[in-house]
Write a protein that holds these residues in place. Sequence first.
Motif, PDB file in Angstrom:
ATOM      1  N   ALA A 225       0.830  -1.208   0.000  1.00 45.52           N
ATOM      2  CA  ALA A 225       0.000   0.000   0.000  1.00 45.52           C
ATOM      3  C   ALA A 225       0.866   1.261   0.000  1.00 45.52           C
ATOM      4  CB  ALA A 225      -0.928   0.006   1.210  1.00 45.52           C
ATOM      5  N   TRP A 226       2.102   1.147   0.437  1.00 46.38           N
ATOM      6  CA  TRP A 226       2.977   2.306   0.540  1.00 46.38           C
ATOM      7  C   TRP A 226       4.103   2.283  -0.486  1.00 46.38           C
ATOM      8  CZ3 TRP A 226       1.466  -0.606   4.830  1.00 46.38           C
ATOM      9  CH2 TRP A 226       0.467   0.010   5.597  1.00 46.38           C
ATOM     10  N   GLU A 227       4.027   1.375  -1.452  1.00 47.31           N
ATOM     11  CA  GLU A 227       5.076   1.273  -2.470  1.00 47.31           C
ATOM     12  C   GLU A 227       4.709   2.118  -3.684  1.00 47.31           C
ATOM     13  OE1 GLU A 227       7.970  -0.093  -2.228  1.00 47.31           O
ATOM     14  OE2 GLU A 227       7.635  -1.052  -0.294  1.00 47.31           O
ATOM     15  N   ARG A 228       5.681   2.280  -4.532  1.00 45.82           N
ATOM     16  CA  ARG A 228       5.446   2.982  -5.791  1.00 45.82           C
ATOM     17  C   ARG A 228       4.533   2.149  -6.673  1.00 45.82           C
ATOM     18  NH1 ARG A 228      11.265   5.254  -7.783  1.00 45.82           N
ATOM     19  NH2 ARG A 228      11.585   6.676  -6.037  1.00 45.82           N
ATOM     20  N   LEU A 229       3.787   2.834  -7.518  1.00 49.14           N
ATOM     21  CA  LEU A 229       2.847   2.164  -8.403  1.00 49.14           C
ATOM     22  C   LEU A 229       3.569   1.212  -9.361  1.00 49.14           C
ATOM     23  CD1 LEU A 229      -0.155   2.048  -8.862  1.00 49.14           C
ATOM     24  CD2 LEU A 229       0.079   3.845 -10.555  1.00 49.14           C
ATOM     25  N   SER A 230       4.776   1.572  -9.797  1.00 55.29           N
ATOM     26  CA  SER A 230       5.513   0.713 -10.729  1.00 55.29           C
ATOM     27  C   SER A 230       5.881  -0.615 -10.074  1.00 55.29           C
ATOM     28  CB  SER A 230       6.772   1.427 -11.230  1.00 55.29           C
ATOM     29  OG  SER A 230       7.620   1.743 -10.145  1.00 55.29           O
ATOM     30  N   LEU A 231       6.215  -0.605  -8.788  1.00 56.86           N
ATOM     31  CA  LEU A 231       6.535  -1.852  -8.095  1.00 56.86           C
ATOM     32  C   LEU A 231       5.282  -2.708  -7.916  1.00 56.86           C
ATOM     33  CD1 LEU A 231       8.628  -3.592  -6.650  1.00 56.86           C
ATOM     34  CD2 LEU A 231       8.067  -2.379  -4.559  1.00 56.86           C
ATOM     35  N   ILE A 232       4.175  -2.068  -7.630  1.00 54.46           N
ATOM     36  CA  ILE A 232       2.917  -2.804  -7.487  1.00 54.46           C
ATOM     37  C   ILE A 232       2.564  -3.466  -8.815  1.00 54.46           C
ATOM     38  CG2 ILE A 232       0.439  -2.552  -7.073  1.00 54.46           C
ATOM     39  CD1 ILE A 232       1.178  -0.287  -5.112  1.00 54.46           C
TER      40      ILE A 232
END
Length: 117
Positions: free
Chosen positions: A74-81
Amino acid sequence: MKHEMPSTETSVAHEGQHHPISLYLKVWGYLFVLSTLSYLVDYMHVQGIVRWTLIILFMLMKAGLILSIFMHLAWERLSLIYAILVPPLVLLVLVRIMTIEADYAYWTRAIFMGGGG
């Protein structure tokens, strides 16, 4: 030589993310409720497609909570998700395409060659 204190932004970044314990307790509560609902599906003897739909729905909701909170997505960058979630979704699409193709081959064989086995 004058030593400067590091800014709070860099010191917090090195210490890691800290979240209130209430967040984790709420998520554990939600997981407990979802597990109870999943158990009740079997206990109430729900059958057929409704049973499997509910079980898979509860399973996906629990997996989403675990991924987002306990694995900190939930707190990661969108690219990692995207890098974590998109490949399994693409695999599911490819598996679905293969099942459609397998059904087509089976029924074509059954209709035109006199048997499916």
